[in-house]
Design an enzyme around this catalytic site. Structure first.
Site, PDB file in Angstrom:
ATOM      1  N   ILE A 174       0.832  -1.198   0.000  1.00 16.17           N
ATOM      2  CA  ILE A 174       0.000   0.000   0.000  1.00 16.17           C
ATOM      3  C   ILE A 174       0.871   1.254   0.000  1.00 16.17           C
ATOM      4  CG2 ILE A 174      -1.712   1.270   1.384  1.00 16.17           C
ATOM      5  CD1 ILE A 174      -2.538  -1.560   2.495  1.00 16.17           C
ATOM      6  N   CYS A 175       0.419   2.286  -0.730  1.00 15.07           N
ATOM      7  CA  CYS A 175       1.085   3.585  -0.738  1.00 15.07           C
ATOM      8  C   CYS A 175       2.496   3.471  -1.319  1.00 15.07           C
ATOM      9  CB  CYS A 175       1.083   4.161   0.678  1.00 15.07           C
ATOM     10  SG  CYS A 175       1.598   5.878   0.812  1.00 15.07           S
ATOM     11  N   ILE A 176       3.531   3.753  -0.541  1.00 12.37           N
ATOM     12  CA  ILE A 176       4.915   3.691  -1.026  1.00 12.37           C
ATOM     13  C   ILE A 176       5.497   2.284  -0.903  1.00 12.37           C
ATOM     14  CG2 ILE A 176       5.967   4.279   1.198  1.00 12.37           C
ATOM     15  CD1 ILE A 176       7.108   5.415  -2.356  1.00 12.37           C
TER      16      ILE A 176
END
Length: 220
Positions: free
Chosen positions: A135-137
């Site tokens: 998730i995300c980075i």
């Protein structure tokens, strides 16, 4: 899918795990009836950031495992105790701790390195053909570890970060916050979440929920 391992990178989006993403991840797993255990490396954070001022506090030091324990309500184990054979999948919420504590991606981009205990876990799940959600980075960890396999990943619309990810050999796919990208060949699922600073919780939760559902399908 009965049980998933979750790796956190501290507590607080500027120097650890993104708290909202972490909680929404646990909620999405709970809604699907999936049990989870939480892990983190027992290492010092790269630095400690004052989340009001947005600046590092040079006088402070914190431990990644202890900080992640705040989100886990104390129910957390060192990542060295994570045995892939005990789980059906792996999930990693975002936050700058992923790029600062779990790796050096924040400072070196595509030339960065992943913390050794994290690499060992990623490789164990990949070798076991079990789905990994990032998730995300966090997809940057997958790019740094598996880039030579040319997996398809997303960090949303952030062109600069996408370019660094593609330098590893990974293929970046643009994706909206409320959706996810599924690489069925490599059993990797990714979603942007707070890579969009202006994203709202509803869309982030929708993207994470789709990610969890996709991991369930990949585990069948």
């Amino acid at each position: 899918m009965k049980k998933v391992a979750v790796i956190l990178s501290g507590c607080g989006y500027l120097d650890g795990a993104e708290i909202r993403e972490s909680v929404l991840t646990l909620l999405a797993l709970d809604i699907e009836g999936i049990e989870y255990s939480i892990f983190a490396p027992d290492i010092q954070q790269y630095h400690v950031v004052n989340h009001i001022a947005g600046e590092p506090d040079q006088s402070a030091t914190r431990n990644v495992l202890q900080e992640a324990g705040r989100i886990a309500r104390g129910k957390i184990s060192p990542i060295t105790e994570l045995a892939a054979e005990q789980f059906d999948g792996l999930l990693i919420p975002g936050g700058f701790g992923v790029a600062k504590n779990l790796s050096s991606f924040a400072f070196k981009g595509s030339e960065g390195e992943v913390e050794q205990s994290v690499i060992a876990v990623l490789q164990a799940f990949k070798t076991s053909n079990k789905p990994i959600g990032a998730i995300c980075i966090s997809p940057a960890l997958l790019a740094l570890t598996f880039g030579d396999l040319q997996p398809t990943l997303t960090i949303g619309h952030h062109a600069g970060t996408a370019a660094e990810i593609e330098k590893t050999g990974a293929v970046h796919q643009v994706c909206e916050t409320n959706d996810c990208v599924v690489d069925t060949t490599h059993r990797l699922v990714t979603t942007p979440a707070y890579m969009d600073d202006h994203a709202n919780l509803k869309d982030i939760f929708q993207g994470i929920s789709k990610l969890v559902k996709a991991m369930v399908e990949l585990s069948k």
